[in-house]
Design an enzyme around this catalytic site. Structure first.
Site, PDB file in Angstrom:
ATOM      1  N   ASP A  13       0.809  -1.233   0.000  1.00  0.00           N
ATOM      2  CA  ASP A  13       0.000   0.000   0.000  1.00  0.00           C
ATOM      3  C   ASP A  13       0.832   1.269   0.000  1.00  0.00           C
ATOM      4  O   ASP A  13       0.466   2.266   0.634  1.00  0.00           O
ATOM      5  CB  ASP A  13      -0.960   0.013   1.200  1.00  0.00           C
ATOM      6  N   GLY A  15       1.797   2.486  -3.104  1.00  0.00           N
ATOM      7  CA  GLY A  15       1.519   3.085  -4.413  1.00  0.00           C
ATOM      8  C   GLY A  15       2.323   2.518  -5.562  1.00  0.00           C
ATOM      9  O   GLY A  15       2.585   3.218  -6.543  1.00  0.00           O
ATOM     10  N   VAL A  18       0.218   2.852  -8.722  1.00  0.00           N
ATOM     11  CA  VAL A  18       0.124   4.246  -9.153  1.00  0.00           C
ATOM     12  C   VAL A  18       1.396   4.652  -9.893  1.00  0.00           C
ATOM     13  O   VAL A  18       1.352   5.224 -10.987  1.00  0.00           O
ATOM     14  CB  VAL A  18      -0.112   5.174  -7.938  1.00  0.00           C
ATOM     15  N   LYS A  38       2.403  -8.228 -13.814  1.00  0.00           N
ATOM     16  CA  LYS A  38       2.200  -8.447 -12.372  1.00  0.00           C
ATOM     17  C   LYS A  38       2.281  -9.958 -12.153  1.00  0.00           C
ATOM     18  O   LYS A  38       1.260 -10.661 -12.198  1.00  0.00           O
ATOM     19  CB  LYS A  38       0.834  -7.910 -11.954  1.00  0.00           C
ATOM     20  N   ASP A  55      -5.012  -4.203  -9.370  1.00  0.00           N
ATOM     21  CA  ASP A  55      -3.719  -3.634  -9.761  1.00  0.00           C
ATOM     22  C   ASP A  55      -3.288  -4.142 -11.135  1.00  0.00           C
ATOM     23  O   ASP A  55      -2.818  -3.369 -11.981  1.00  0.00           O
ATOM     24  CB  ASP A  55      -2.642  -3.999  -8.724  1.00  0.00           C
ATOM     25  N   GLU A 116       5.777  -5.350 -11.880  1.00  0.00           N
ATOM     26  CA  GLU A 116       5.405  -4.837 -10.562  1.00  0.00           C
ATOM     27  C   GLU A 116       5.410  -5.958  -9.533  1.00  0.00           C
ATOM     28  O   GLU A 116       4.778  -7.007  -9.728  1.00  0.00           O
ATOM     29  CB  GLU A 116       4.017  -4.188 -10.604  1.00  0.00           C
ATOM     30  N   ALA A 118       4.904  -7.581  -5.519  1.00  0.00           N
ATOM     31  CA  ALA A 118       3.758  -7.723  -4.608  1.00  0.00           C
ATOM     32  C   ALA A 118       4.255  -7.418  -3.201  1.00  0.00           C
ATOM     33  O   ALA A 118       5.238  -8.004  -2.752  1.00  0.00           O
ATOM     34  CB  ALA A 118       3.188  -9.141  -4.678  1.00  0.00           C
ATOM     35  N   ARG A 177       3.001  10.530  -2.618  1.00  0.00           N
ATOM     36  CA  ARG A 177       2.472  11.189  -1.423  1.00  0.00           C
ATOM     37  C   ARG A 177       1.161  10.527  -1.007  1.00  0.00           C
ATOM     38  O   ARG A 177       0.075  10.931  -1.416  1.00  0.00           O
ATOM     39  CB  ARG A 177       2.276  12.680  -1.670  1.00  0.00           C
ATOM     40  N   PRO A 205       1.910  13.575  -6.562  1.00  0.00           N
ATOM     41  CA  PRO A 205       1.176  14.277  -5.504  1.00  0.00           C
ATOM     42  C   PRO A 205      -0.070  13.508  -5.092  1.00  0.00           C
ATOM     43  O   PRO A 205      -0.578  12.672  -5.849  1.00  0.00           O
ATOM     44  CB  PRO A 205       0.810  15.611  -6.164  1.00  0.00           C
TER      45      PRO A 205
END
Length: 225
Positions: A13, A15, A18, A38, A55, A116, A118, A177, A205
């Protein structure tokens, strides 16, 4: 030549998805053909098409090369917990050969493949193996994602030290962030710039519905490509 990079997080968690989406979007703007991968995802919904992880779906959507879901995410586990527990609950053996074969296949289809992870760097995929050992086998360059919040400095420095001790190269890092109320944000960024031996590729951001946005302007891939 295919650029293959691994996205590692300082924790769960923070990001990773993201930042992965932002990087895929930035690579697209540079004219590259892109695929997100993934290998293992724990925490899926059951759909008529099979298990689906949000994700992995975001990675699939952010890429500009169309790839079937099971190629993007070969191990889609239901339980939202450590992959080794989720796999055990389903009687699944996460086979590194499967992960490797799939990666090689994807590398034939695009010149930019983003892998990515895990959870954090040492996330276990079985009682004896961690996903990091597979990353080591392939000697993948690593981009570290730091979710900027209280406690992230220690997590970031410990993770960076461990990745380097494992013999891998951190080519860059990204600040995400995750806590808009973090009043010492700039001081944290300054410390991370001093302590992580790699260029900062960008800062994401805090914003609502972040995974639905074009985040490419927040990433500078020219520092590593």
């Amino acid at each position: 030549m295919t650029h293959t990079l691994f996205i590692a997080g300082t924790d769960t968690d923070v990001g990773k998805t993201v930042v992965s989406k932002a990087i895929l979007q930035a690579a697209d703007k540079m004219g590259m053909t892109t695929i997100g991968y993934k290998p293992v995802a724990a925490g899926c919904e059951v759909t008529p098409e099979g298990n689906r992880n949000s994700d992995a779906l975001h990675l699939q959507d952010a890429a500009n090369v169309s790839v079937a879901y099971d190629k993007v995410n070969p191990y889609a586990l239901l339980e939202p917990c450590s992959p080794h527990i989720a796999a055990k609950l389903e009687g699944v053996n996460i086979d590194e050969i499967v992960l490797s074969n799939q990666l090689q296949e994807l590398k034939q289809q695009a010149n930019f493949v983003l892998v990515e992870g895990a959870g954090g760097w040492r996330v276990p995929v079985s009682d004896s193996e961690c996903l990091s050992s597979w990353v080591q086998q392939h000697n993948l360059p690593v981009i570290l994602v730091v979710g900027v919040k209280l406690g992230c400095l220690s997590h970031a420095m410990l993770t960076a030290e461990t990745i380097e001790r494992d013999g891998l190269n951190i080519v860059g890092w990204v600040a995400n962030r995750v806590n808009p109320g973090e009043k010492h944000y700039r001081e944290i960024i300054t410390m991370l710039e001093q302590k992580i031996n790699a260029p900062k590729l960008g800062e994401i951001p805090y914003m609502p519905s972040v995974k639905k946005r074009d985040l490419s302007k927040h990433i500078d891939l020219t520092l590593i490509l």
